[in-house]
Design a protein around this motif. Structure first.
Motif, PDB file in Angstrom:
ATOM      1  N   GLU A   1       3.531  13.976  17.656  1.00  0.00           N
ATOM      2  CA  GLU A   1       2.450  14.348  18.571  1.00  0.00           C
ATOM      3  C   GLU A   1       2.895  14.377  20.025  1.00  0.00           C
ATOM      4  O   GLU A   1       2.368  13.653  20.869  1.00  0.00           O
TER       5      GLU A   1
ATOM      6  N   ILE B   1       1.455   5.065   0.567  1.00  0.00           N
ATOM      7  CA  ILE B   1       0.857   6.146   1.365  1.00  0.00           C
ATOM      8  C   ILE B   1       1.215   7.498   0.740  1.00  0.00           C
ATOM      9  O   ILE B   1       0.405   8.420   0.707  1.00  0.00           O
TER      10      ILE B   1
ATOM     11  N   SER C   1       2.917  10.639  10.359  1.00  0.00           N
ATOM     12  CA  SER C   1       3.820   9.731  11.075  1.00  0.00           C
ATOM     13  C   SER C   1       4.685   8.958  10.087  1.00  0.00           C
ATOM     14  O   SER C   1       5.862   8.706  10.344  1.00  0.00           O
ATOM     15  N   THR C   2       4.087   8.594   8.966  1.00  0.00           N
ATOM     16  CA  THR C   2       4.838   7.854   7.953  1.00  0.00           C
ATOM     17  C   THR C   2       6.024   8.684   7.460  1.00  0.00           C
ATOM     18  O   THR C   2       7.143   8.173   7.339  1.00  0.00           O
TER      19      THR C   2
ATOM     20  N   ARG D   1       0.825  -1.196   0.000  1.00  0.00           N
ATOM     21  CA  ARG D   1       0.000   0.000   0.000  1.00  0.00           C
ATOM     22  C   ARG D   1       0.869   1.259   0.000  1.00  0.00           C
ATOM     23  O   ARG D   1       1.679   1.469   0.889  1.00  0.00           O
TER      24      ARG D   1
ATOM     25  N   GLN E   1       5.091   7.954  18.092  1.00  0.00           N
ATOM     26  CA  GLN E   1       3.745   8.251  18.597  1.00  0.00           C
ATOM     27  C   GLN E   1       3.426   7.370  19.803  1.00  0.00           C
ATOM     28  O   GLN E   1       2.698   7.770  20.689  1.00  0.00           O
TER      29      GLN E   1
ATOM     30  N   GLY F   1      -0.512  10.672   6.580  1.00  0.00           N
ATOM     31  CA  GLY F   1       0.863  10.234   6.366  1.00  0.00           C
ATOM     32  C   GLY F   1       1.910  11.027   7.127  1.00  0.00           C
ATOM     33  O   GLY F   1       3.093  10.953   6.809  1.00  0.00           O
TER      34      GLY F   1
ATOM     35  N   HIS G   1      -1.504  18.634  16.217  1.00  0.00           N
ATOM     36  CA  HIS G   1      -2.863  18.666  15.668  1.00  0.00           C
ATOM     37  C   HIS G   1      -3.526  20.025  15.827  1.00  0.00           C
ATOM     38  O   HIS G   1      -4.445  20.353  15.091  1.00  0.00           O
TER      39      HIS G   1
ATOM     40  N   PRO H   1      -4.715  16.172   8.367  1.00  0.00           N
ATOM     41  CA  PRO H   1      -5.750  15.333   8.973  1.00  0.00           C
ATOM     42  C   PRO H   1      -5.206  13.947   9.345  1.00  0.00           C
ATOM     43  O   PRO H   1      -4.146  13.552   8.876  1.00  0.00           O
ATOM     44  N   ASN H   2      -5.969  13.234  10.172  1.00  0.00           N
ATOM     45  CA  ASN H   2      -5.587  11.875  10.555  1.00  0.00           C
ATOM     46  C   ASN H   2      -5.342  11.034   9.307  1.00  0.00           C
ATOM     47  O   ASN H   2      -6.016  11.188   8.294  1.00  0.00           O
TER      48      ASN H   2
HETATM   49  N1  LIG Z   1       2.410  -0.119  10.350  1.00  0.00           N
HETATM   50  C1  LIG Z   1       1.522   0.145   9.380  1.00  0.00           C
HETATM   51  N2  LIG Z   1       1.156  -0.828   8.511  1.00  0.00           N
HETATM   52  C2  LIG Z   1       0.251  -0.578   7.528  1.00  0.00           C
HETATM   53  N3  LIG Z   1      -0.332   0.608   7.331  1.00  0.00           N
HETATM   54  C3  LIG Z   1      -0.013   1.620   8.148  1.00  0.00           C
HETATM   55  C4  LIG Z   1       0.920   1.443   9.219  1.00  0.00           C
HETATM   56  N4  LIG Z   1       1.060   2.611   9.871  1.00  0.00           N
HETATM   57  C5  LIG Z   1       0.233   3.478   9.244  1.00  0.00           C
HETATM   58  N5  LIG Z   1      -0.399   2.886   8.210  1.00  0.00           N
HETATM   59  C6  LIG Z   1      -1.360   3.544   7.294  1.00  0.00           C
HETATM   60  O1  LIG Z   1      -0.701   4.603   6.637  1.00  0.00           O
HETATM   61  C7  LIG Z   1      -1.572   5.706   6.516  1.00  0.00           C
HETATM   62  C8  LIG Z   1      -0.893   6.939   7.084  1.00  0.00           C
HETATM   63  O2  LIG Z   1      -0.703   6.712   8.471  1.00  0.00           O
HETATM   64  P1  LIG Z   1       0.086   7.695   9.407  1.00  0.00           P
HETATM   65  O3  LIG Z   1       0.312   6.991  10.691  1.00  0.00           O
HETATM   66  O4  LIG Z   1       1.287   8.206   8.691  1.00  0.00           O
HETATM   67  O5  LIG Z   1      -0.967   8.861   9.587  1.00  0.00           O
HETATM   68  P2  LIG Z   1      -0.875  10.162  10.468  1.00  0.00           P
HETATM   69  O6  LIG Z   1      -0.944  11.303   9.529  1.00  0.00           O
HETATM   70  O7  LIG Z   1       0.267  10.118  11.392  1.00  0.00           O
HETATM   71  O8  LIG Z   1      -2.244  10.073  11.266  1.00  0.00           O
HETATM   72  P3  LIG Z   1      -2.570  10.451  12.802  1.00  0.00           P
HETATM   73  O9  LIG Z   1      -2.831  11.901  12.833  1.00  0.00           O
HETATM   74  O10 LIG Z   1      -3.824   9.695  13.069  1.00  0.00           O
HETATM   75  O11 LIG Z   1      -1.436  10.023  13.643  1.00  0.00           O
HETATM   76  C9  LIG Z   1      -2.865   5.352   7.217  1.00  0.00           C
HETATM   77  O12 LIG Z   1      -3.816   5.021   6.233  1.00  0.00           O
HETATM   78  C10 LIG Z   1      -2.517   4.154   8.048  1.00  0.00           C
HETATM   79  O13 LIG Z   1      -3.603   3.267   8.105  1.00  0.00           O
END
Ligand SMILES: Nc1ncnc2c1ncn2[C@@H]1O[C@H](COP(=O)(O)OP(=O)(O)OP(=O)(O)O)[C@@H](O)[C@H]1O
Ligand SMILES: [Mg+2]
Lengths: 265, 352
Positions: free
Chosen positions: A165, A18, A43-44, A16, A84, A41, A198, A37-38
């Motif tokens: 965060e 991102i 954290s990614t 997948r 996180q 990506g 946030h 927004p949540n």
């Molecule tokens: N370990 C993982 N394995 C598979 N998919 C993941 C994993 N971690 C995150 N994702 C997916 O990657 C996408 C981005 O996630 P990410 O954690 O980067 O979001 P975020 O912006 O930090 O959100 P939040 O504000 O909720 O922390 C989401 O759709 C999530 O479901």
């Protein structure tokens, strides 16, 4: 050339994707805040910037070198990350947990020193947990625990520090304390900070550089005053709002529009 | 360095107040020292006390002025190797258990859960039944091979690079179940092998001789050294994978090395005296109650206190049913069971 940057990286988990073809530069000695927004990506991206996640294409550069080709401990002496979520080992004391932040500075031949002891103590005092050294981490409140984790990241003594965060779970007083601490690290010690936040108003107040993300893309970046506009908030978060000058600081203040009667009733 | 760290005066006047941390460290070091003393006492008891009562003078004579009397031979050929093997196997089991629990972040991890015991046992059963191997030194290599193969298989099944504690434990449990099924099937169809196996499967130090000691010692010693070196990376990994990586720990390398250590220690120990499972499960828990969650203390303590328990149990087994002997695997279970239940009931033991 900035110390830390991502060059058209493609990020994802298993198959997948991102984020595709994402490029970000973290200005040196900035306090960069990432908003979005949540699940967009944030954290990614932070994980990729900190060597946790290997981009399937493109690369992350730290001091001009691909971060994934650098030795783990060397990276950990330059760049710290507060994830996180972390696990506190059962029955560990605050002092012992913070001391574990010294890991990248130790090795077979360089064991624990008074210098380490001093740095641990300083880190705890900087985050206001200096008096909790002998307490068990699992007996602290969420806010105290968060500050203990930040102390651990500080004990790593890295010029670059990435925080995912850091203010979640904190009451408003402790949120401000943590952000003030970040600002102080940034201003007085010249560290480069990257934080995911946030609260847009806090982001606008504290950031020297703001990155707004949506669906794995950077929608806007720059000084908060130029990034935080009513159009952008609507585009990124889908929320109608007014942006007025913050009466305290003059930075942008986001005031969401009142709910329309038809939607409420 | 961008961080301000003004040089500290060396006279210590401005240093942080000597925290209880320092005191605790001294206490732990003293405790470890005392444990070594206890171990020495138990080792002496293991040489001096046996199914055959012997005056201390004879023990001394046998150890240092051996002239070939019946008692000298008993000391030399039976009690000394038995004690040495107990020391080695005890340390191996305790360390293996502690490393396993840290690796899987699973408080109930033990040589059984990662399938290492079952692998060793299955290989030995096959060797006895199909290849006619019947010497203890012959077992060693097969047990070792089995333990190694199963460790590798469990690591791969558990997701190799993406291995998580839960997946590792699940893979190990599944492998154990399958292998014990196989062992039972072989035993049921081969009654000659069954007799030989029954003794080995309980776990006993009784058959110890110098050849066995010499055969397993190198593996165990290497395992002990590597295990102690893994203490810090395992400490980092206890805080979750992301935090460990952020600190610069190398997860894959640590996991692989841990599996190698576990294979070396468990394979060698299981080969030498059959599965003595309880020590690897219990001693790390006992130790954690003393030291807290720092593996730099847990591992050395486990390496010292496990042989205390193993040798102590062996000595007890030799005297309670004189002139017969109770196998050490049974005694450790009898002594350890209640202790373990007490520990598990304590709140802090619920999680790692
Ligand atoms: N370990 C993982 N394995 C598979 N998919 C993941 C994993 N971690 C995150 N994702 C997916 O990657 C996408 C981005 O996630 P990410 O954690 O980067 O979001 P975020 O912006 O930090 O959100 P939040 O504000 O909720 O922390 C989401 O759709 C999530 O479901
Ligand atoms: Mg996130």
């Amino acid at each position: 050339m900035q110390r830390l940057s991502a060059e058209s990286v493609t990020l994802g988990y298993d198959q997948r994707v991102i984020a595709k073809d994402l490029s970000v530069e973290i200005p040196d000695r900035s306090f960069t805040v990432i908003v979005g927004p949540n699940a967009c990506g944030k954290s990614t991206l932070l994980r990729a910037l900190s060597r946790m996640l290997k981009p399937s294409e493109g690369r992350v550069l730290l001091d001009g070198q691909a971060i994934h080709s650098l030795p783990a401990k060397k990276v950990a002496r330059t760049l710290g990350l507060l994830p996180q979520s972390s696990i506190a080992p059962d029955g560990i004391t605050v002092g012992d947990l913070v001391a574990r932040g010294r890991y990248p500075h130790q090795g077979l031949l360089r064991q624990w020193s008074p210098e380490d002891e001093r740095i641990v103590q300083e880190s705890m005092e900087a985050t206001g947990v200096g008096g909790l050294g002998e307490r068990y981490v699992d007996e602290l409140s969420g806010g105290q625990r968060q500050r203990v984790w930040i102390a651990m990241a500080l004990a790593q003594q890295t010029p670059l520090l990435l925080l995912d965060e850091p203010t979640t779970f904190l009451d408003i007083q402790h949120q401000i304390e943590v952000l003030d601490l970040c600002a102080q690290l940034h201003e007085e010690q010249g560290r480069t900070l990257v934080a995911v936040l946030h609260d847009l108003n806090q982001a606008a107040r504290y950031a020297s550089h703001l990155v707004a993300m949506r669906d794995g893309e950077v929608v806007a970046e720059g000084a908060p005053a130029s990034v935080v506009t009513a159009e952008l908030v609507e585009r990124v978060f889908g929320v109608r709002c007014q942006v007025i000058p913050d009466p305290e600081t003059g930075t942008p203040l986001v005031v969401p529009a009142a709910p329309r009667r038809s939607l409420v009733g | 360095m961008l961080v301000d760290s003004p040089p500290q005066p060396r006279d210590g006047t401005t240093s942080a107040p000597p925290a209880p941390t320092a005191k605790r460290r001294t206490l732990r070091a003293a405790g470890l020292f005392a444990s070594v003393g206890v171990l020495a006492l138990v080792a002496v008891a293991s040489i001096a006390v046996g199914a055959k009562p012997m005056p201390l003078g004879d023990v001394w004579h046998g150890l240092f002025h051996s002239s070939g009397t019946a008692n000298d031979v008993l000391i030399h050929d039976v009690r000394v190797p038995r004690t040495l093997l107990g020391l080695l196997v005890g340390a191996a089991l305790g360390l293996a258990g502690a490393v396993m629990q840290a690796l899987t972040r699973n408080p109930l991890a033990e040589p059984g859960i990662l399938g290492v015991n079952a692998g060793a046992a299955a290989a030995v059963v096959s060797a006895i039944s199909f290849l006619g191997v019947n010497s203890l030194t012959g077992y060693v290599w097969f047990a070792f091979l089995g333990a190694g193969l199963v460790s590798a298989a469990v690591y791969l099944l558990g997701g190799s690079r993406a291995a998580t504690p839960v997946r590792l434990a699940l893979a190990g449990t599944a492998a154990s179940a399958a292998l014990y099924g196989y062992i039972n099937a072989v035993q049921l169809t081969d009654s000659a092998a069954l007799n030989q196996l029954r003794f080995w499967q309980v776990g006993s130090l009784a058959a110890a001789d110098m050849a066995t000691v010499a055969k397993v010692a190198p593996f165990i010693l290497v395992g002990v050294v590597v295990a102690l070196l893994l203490a810090r990376p395992l400490n980092a990994m206890a805080m979750g994978d992301d935090t460990a990586r952020a600190l610069g720990a190398r997860l894959t390398r640590t996991r692989v090395l841990s599996m190698v250590v576990i294979t070396l220690l468990c394979g060698a120990a299981t080969a030498a005296c059959g599965p003595i499972v309880f020590i690897g499960l219990m001693v790390p828990h006992l130790v954690r109650a003393i030291t807290g969650p720092d593996l730099r203390w847990i591992l050395p303590y486990a390496a010292v206190l496990s042989p205390v328990l193993l040798l102590g149990s062996d000595v007890v087994g030799r005297v309670v049913t004189r002139p017969a002997e109770l196998q050490v695997g049974i005694v450790t279970a009898l002594i350890g069971g209640p202790v373990f239940i007490c520990l598990v009931r304590r709140r802090r033991m619920a999680q790692l």
